[in-house]
Design an enzyme around this catalytic site. Structure first.
Site, PDB file in Angstrom:
ATOM      1  N   ARG A  33       0.855  -1.205   0.000  1.00 47.05           N
ATOM      2  CA  ARG A  33       0.000   0.000   0.000  1.00 47.05           C
ATOM      3  C   ARG A  33       0.878   1.237   0.000  1.00 47.05           C
ATOM      4  O   ARG A  33       2.085   1.135   0.044  1.00 47.05           O
ATOM      5  CB  ARG A  33      -0.929  -0.057   1.219  1.00 47.05           C
ATOM      6  CG  ARG A  33      -1.890  -1.248   1.106  1.00 47.05           C
ATOM      7  CD  ARG A  33      -2.538  -1.628   2.402  1.00 47.05           C
ATOM      8  NE  ARG A  33      -3.245  -2.889   2.216  1.00 47.05           N
ATOM      9  CZ  ARG A  33      -2.664  -4.094   2.338  1.00 47.05           C
ATOM     10  NH1 ARG A  33      -1.375  -4.182   2.666  1.00 47.05           N
ATOM     11  NH2 ARG A  33      -3.314  -5.211   2.112  1.00 47.05           N
ATOM     12  N   ILE A  47       6.779 -12.531   2.862  1.00 46.60           N
ATOM     13  CA  ILE A  47       6.939 -13.834   2.190  1.00 46.60           C
ATOM     14  C   ILE A  47       8.281 -13.900   1.474  1.00 46.60           C
ATOM     15  O   ILE A  47       8.515 -14.763   0.637  1.00 46.60           O
ATOM     16  CB  ILE A  47       5.782 -14.023   1.169  1.00 46.60           C
ATOM     17  CG1 ILE A  47       5.738 -12.857   0.161  1.00 46.60           C
ATOM     18  CG2 ILE A  47       4.448 -14.174   1.883  1.00 46.60           C
ATOM     19  CD1 ILE A  47       4.700 -13.019  -0.946  1.00 46.60           C
ATOM     20  N   HIS A  71       2.091 -15.523   6.534  1.00 51.49           N
ATOM     21  CA  HIS A  71       1.460 -15.561   5.202  1.00 51.49           C
ATOM     22  C   HIS A  71       2.207 -16.481   4.247  1.00 51.49           C
ATOM     23  O   HIS A  71       2.069 -16.359   3.029  1.00 51.49           O
ATOM     24  CB  HIS A  71       1.367 -14.143   4.627  1.00 51.49           C
ATOM     25  CG  HIS A  71       0.437 -13.259   5.425  1.00 51.49           C
ATOM     26  ND1 HIS A  71       0.423 -11.897   5.273  1.00 51.49           N
ATOM     27  CD2 HIS A  71      -0.489 -13.545   6.371  1.00 51.49           C
ATOM     28  CE1 HIS A  71      -0.487 -11.375   6.099  1.00 51.49           C
ATOM     29  NE2 HIS A  71      -1.042 -12.363   6.788  1.00 51.49           N
TER      30      HIS A  71
HETATM   31  N1  APR Z   1      10.571   1.596   7.173  1.00 52.98           N
HETATM   32  C1  APR Z   1       9.479   1.513   7.972  1.00 52.98           C
HETATM   33  N2  APR Z   1       8.204   1.477   7.492  1.00 52.98           N
HETATM   34  C2  APR Z   1       8.053   1.545   6.152  1.00 52.98           C
HETATM   35  C3  APR Z   1       9.141   1.650   5.257  1.00 52.98           C
HETATM   36  C4  APR Z   1      10.445   1.679   5.820  1.00 52.98           C
HETATM   37  N3  APR Z   1      11.538   1.776   5.061  1.00 52.98           N
HETATM   38  N4  APR Z   1       8.640   1.694   3.983  1.00 52.98           N
HETATM   39  C5  APR Z   1       7.295   1.617   4.087  1.00 52.98           C
HETATM   40  N5  APR Z   1       6.949   1.543   5.387  1.00 52.98           N
HETATM   41  C6  APR Z   1       5.612   1.360   5.956  1.00 52.98           C
HETATM   42  C7  APR Z   1       4.506   2.058   5.212  1.00 52.98           C
HETATM   43  O1  APR Z   1       4.280   3.329   5.807  1.00 52.98           O
HETATM   44  C8  APR Z   1       3.315   1.112   5.413  1.00 52.98           C
HETATM   45  O2  APR Z   1       2.473   1.562   6.484  1.00 52.98           O
HETATM   46  O3  APR Z   1       5.340  -0.026   5.865  1.00 52.98           O
HETATM   47  C9  APR Z   1       3.940  -0.219   5.812  1.00 52.98           C
HETATM   48  C10 APR Z   1       3.667  -1.313   4.798  1.00 52.98           C
HETATM   49  O4  APR Z   1       2.282  -1.538   4.788  1.00 52.98           O
HETATM   50  P1  APR Z   1       1.640  -2.506   3.693  1.00 52.98           P
HETATM   51  O5  APR Z   1       2.162  -2.180   2.350  1.00 52.98           O
HETATM   52  O6  APR Z   1       0.160  -2.520   3.934  1.00 52.98           O
HETATM   53  O7  APR Z   1       2.255  -3.941   4.070  1.00 52.98           O
HETATM   54  P2  APR Z   1       1.810  -4.920   5.231  1.00 52.98           P
HETATM   55  O8  APR Z   1       1.343  -4.186   6.436  1.00 52.98           O
HETATM   56  O9  APR Z   1       2.894  -5.903   5.403  1.00 52.98           O
HETATM   57  O10 APR Z   1       0.562  -5.676   4.545  1.00 52.98           O
HETATM   58  C11 APR Z   1       0.013  -6.758   5.245  1.00 52.98           C
HETATM   59  O11 APR Z   1      -1.337  -7.293   3.321  1.00 52.98           O
HETATM   60  O12 APR Z   1      -1.392  -7.415   1.047  1.00 52.98           O
HETATM   61  C12 APR Z   1      -1.341  -8.174   2.186  1.00 52.98           C
HETATM   62  O13 APR Z   1      -0.420 -10.320   2.494  1.00 52.98           O
HETATM   63  C13 APR Z   1      -0.078  -8.984   2.225  1.00 52.98           C
HETATM   64  O14 APR Z   1       1.352  -9.428   4.131  1.00 52.98           O
HETATM   65  C14 APR Z   1       0.685  -8.400   3.426  1.00 52.98           C
HETATM   66  C15 APR Z   1      -0.428  -7.802   4.274  1.00 52.98           C
END
Ligand code: APR
Length: 257
Positions: free
Chosen positions: A39, A107, A123
């Site tokens: 996201r 993953i 996951h």
């Molecule tokens: N350091 C810290 N935080 C970061 C960085 C960074 N370098 N880059 C991005 N972020 C933060 C973003 O602000 C965001 O809130 O990491 C978060 C990633 O969020 P998502 O993209 O939603 O990922 P995640 O929370 O792992 O998603 C959960 O959703 O799509 C499914 O199965 C998939 O495991 C995934 C699950």
């Protein structure tokens, strides 16, 4: 970006004194390894439709879409990604503090590659490819080679469809793995949440379970999360930046008690 030294030292002391630290990670911890998050502005979902790419119903209806994405995006990312500073510091912390588990939504296998030994993959993993009929397992290199010749790639033994060993949307998490993760969240006295939007359930329950059981909650996440108001330590910074500064604290001067 310099982080407030007193806050980092305070968190380091709390980590040092904790008897059971559980870490909860999401895609953000791998962003500095070149793996896009899901996201946010340049997230994976802005380029590929999760309703097609990551959904079990669509995968079974049209597996070629996933296997095209695997060849064009997933495979090159996995082959080129290396653990970054955040992964490496977490692995080092295992010998410095009472770090009992790393509950990851990721993953990509980068925690294990960095040397973390207590990883629970909520996951699944995209580093293992499996036949949906006979469960024979293949490496991503074998799968890539097969997909180049035949999309979708089929099992050598039974001609069944191959799939990644991940949890697709529409599939349930492994109940034993999920219960183990919830037990870790309920038992810990320090929950360190790193790089997750914390909006995808059931994994997103983990920080709240820990907090409801009296744990200290630290959040390291570039953007705001639904749990920010409950955090005892909150950093809207890159994971690599914050964890690198932990190495400058007292944690690194003593071995684990
Ligand atoms: N350091 C810290 N935080 C970061 C960085 C960074 N370098 N880059 C991005 N972020 C933060 C973003 O602000 C965001 O809130 O990491 C978060 C990633 O969020 P998502 O993209 O939603 O990922 P995640 O929370 O792992 O998603 C959960 O959703 O799509 C499914 O199965 C998939 O495991 C995934 C699950």
């Amino acid at each position: 970006m310099e982080i407030n030294h007193d806050i980092i030292e305070g968190m380091a002391l709390a980590l040092k004194q904790a008897r059971h630290i559980t870490v909860f990670t999401g895609a953000g911890i791998s962003e500095e390894s070149g793996i896009p998050t899901y996201r946010g502005d340049d997230g994976l979902w802005s380029k590929y439709d999760p309703a097609r790419y990551a959904d079990i119903g669509h995968f079974l209806h049209d597996p070629t879409y996933y296997w095209n994405f695997f060849q064009e995006v997933r495979y090159p990312l996995l082959k080129n990604a290396k653990p970054n500073k955040a992964h490496l510091v977490l692995a080092e912390l295992e010998s410095k503090v009472n770090l009992k588990s790393v509950l990851t939504q990721n993953i990509d296998g980068l925690h294990q590659e960095a040397g973390s030994t207590k990883v629970i993959e909520l996951h699944g993993t995209s580093r293992v490819i499996r036949c949906i009929e006979c469960s024979k397992e293949y490496s991503i290199d074998d799968a890539f080679e097969k997909a180049q010749c035949n999309n979708p790639p089929l099992c050598t033994d039974c001609k069944g469809l191959l799939r990644p060993a991940v949890i697709f949307f529409g599939e349930a998490l492994n109940p034993d793995i999920l219960q183990h993760a919830f037990d870790e969240a309920a038992t810990c006295d320090f929950l360190l949440a790193i790089g997750s939007s914390m909006i995808v359930y059931p994994a997103a329950q983990i920080p709240m379970i820990a907090k409801q059981n009296g744990a200290t909650l630290a959040i390291i996440n570039k953007d705001a999360t639904p749990y920010d108001s409950r955090a005892d330590y909150l950093f809207h910074e890159k994971a690599g930046t914050v964890l690198a500064q932990l190495t400058g604290t007292g944690i690194y001067m003593f071995t684990k008690l």
